[in-house]
Write a protein that holds these residues in place. Sequence first.
Motif, PDB file in Angstrom:
ATOM      1  N   UNK B  42      40.246  24.743  -9.060  1.00 39.79           N
ATOM      2  CA  UNK B  42      41.069  25.965  -9.088  1.00 39.79           C
ATOM      3  C   UNK B  42      40.349  27.096  -8.367  1.00 39.79           C
ATOM      4  N   UNK B  45      40.283  26.433  -4.563  1.00 45.76           N
ATOM      5  CA  UNK B  45      41.552  26.732  -3.887  1.00 45.76           C
ATOM      6  C   UNK B  45      41.758  28.243  -3.767  1.00 45.76           C
ATOM      7  N   UNK B  46      41.454  28.945  -4.837  1.00 47.66           N
ATOM      8  CA  UNK B  46      41.623  30.412  -4.800  1.00 47.66           C
ATOM      9  C   UNK B  46      40.686  31.044  -3.781  1.00 47.66           C
ATOM     10  N   UNK B  49      42.111  30.386  -0.262  1.00 45.15           N
ATOM     11  CA  UNK B  49      43.282  31.247  -0.001  1.00 45.15           C
ATOM     12  C   UNK B  49      42.830  32.687   0.237  1.00 45.15           C
ATOM     13  N   UNK B  53      43.081  34.781   3.759  1.00 46.84           N
ATOM     14  CA  UNK B  53      43.837  36.038   3.750  1.00 46.84           C
ATOM     15  C   UNK B  53      42.973  37.202   4.214  1.00 46.84           C
ATOM     16  N   UNK B  58      46.018  33.640  10.768  1.00 45.29           N
ATOM     17  CA  UNK B  58      47.442  33.305  10.777  1.00 45.29           C
ATOM     18  C   UNK B  58      47.720  31.889  11.264  1.00 45.29           C
ATOM     19  N   UNK B  62      47.046  26.442   4.152  1.00 46.19           N
ATOM     20  CA  UNK B  62      46.293  25.888   3.034  1.00 46.19           C
ATOM     21  C   UNK B  62      47.267  25.149   2.129  1.00 46.19           C
ATOM     22  N   UNK B  63      46.920  23.923   1.800  1.00 46.89           N
ATOM     23  CA  UNK B  63      47.768  23.169   0.888  1.00 46.89           C
ATOM     24  C   UNK B  63      46.864  22.422  -0.080  1.00 46.89           C
ATOM     25  N   UNK B  64      47.471  21.720  -1.025  1.00 51.39           N
ATOM     26  CA  UNK B  64      46.623  20.978  -1.962  1.00 51.39           C
ATOM     27  C   UNK B  64      47.269  19.659  -2.308  1.00 51.39           C
TER      28      UNK B  64
END
Lengths: 183, 122
Positions: B42, B45-46, B49, B53, B58, B62-64
């Motif tokens: 978790x 991933x955060x 991201x 950002x 651009x 990001x995917x999981x």
Amino acid sequence: MIEDLSMHLADLIQNSLRAGARSIGISLARLGGSLVLEVSDDGAGIPEDLLPRVTDPFFSTKPGARVGLGLPLLVQTAEETGGECRVERREGGGTRVWARLGWDHPDRPPLGDLPGTLVPLLATHPEVEFTVELSDDRAKWTLSTRELREHLGEVPLAHPDVLRLLERELAEGLAQVGLKEER
Amino acid sequence: MKLEELRKIRERAEADLRLRGGPTRVKIVVGMGTSGIAAGARATLRAILDEVARRNLRDVTVTQTGEKGLAAQEPIVEVHEPERITIYGEVDEALARRIVAEHVVNGRPISERVVAVREVKG
């Protein structure tokens, strides 16, 4: 291992995603002295004959996996707090996992970081429609990624401003329905 | 949900997209099965991201995904580029930020933390 309830929810959502779900409903409710959580999906579902075994810690449908601990741990956690957990096939396909835990029971794990867990999952699956419902005996708070996408157009949910807004909204939602913990 | 706020985000983001445009150059995939979540996926991933950002990347998506069959090395992060897929193991928050900065932005994979590389046949 799985330390809080938001991790349990993330694990259930992963099961739904693995089953190819395109629609996943997540609900968390504080009703009387109980905490009720539910994840339902329209995925491939569990064959009838396997249903009794999905809570067996030495059973897993994942190729290569020797054990599937997520569901058995949730069953154990629910029962330890005087509650129960059920895994059901949904009519028309899909699976529903439902668990009731004693809110005030000393063995109930904390909710954990629910916004920080759910929002990245919701945001990184554009192919799936998620509905999140938080409620208690008085109020209800809902979020639908389909509605969000209608308002956002081409802007992805993983856009940083959207992520921040969603985390904030979810935290407010939890507080509105008495699901905010002082722990 | 605050609709007015959503509308403003949409306006800002769409203007930004028009300005920068361009197709996706890199896809970052975070493995988040039960063992990955327990191992801290978790936060990984955060962090990714957040870093994407913050740097305003651009052309990066990001995917999981769920279990990757590499439970002992989770959290797993894959960097998908046109020619190859680079797989990192035991990616904590700090390494996740380094992957974005050094590999994705500067094109220098962090070789000592790479578990596997798969060449993509064109």
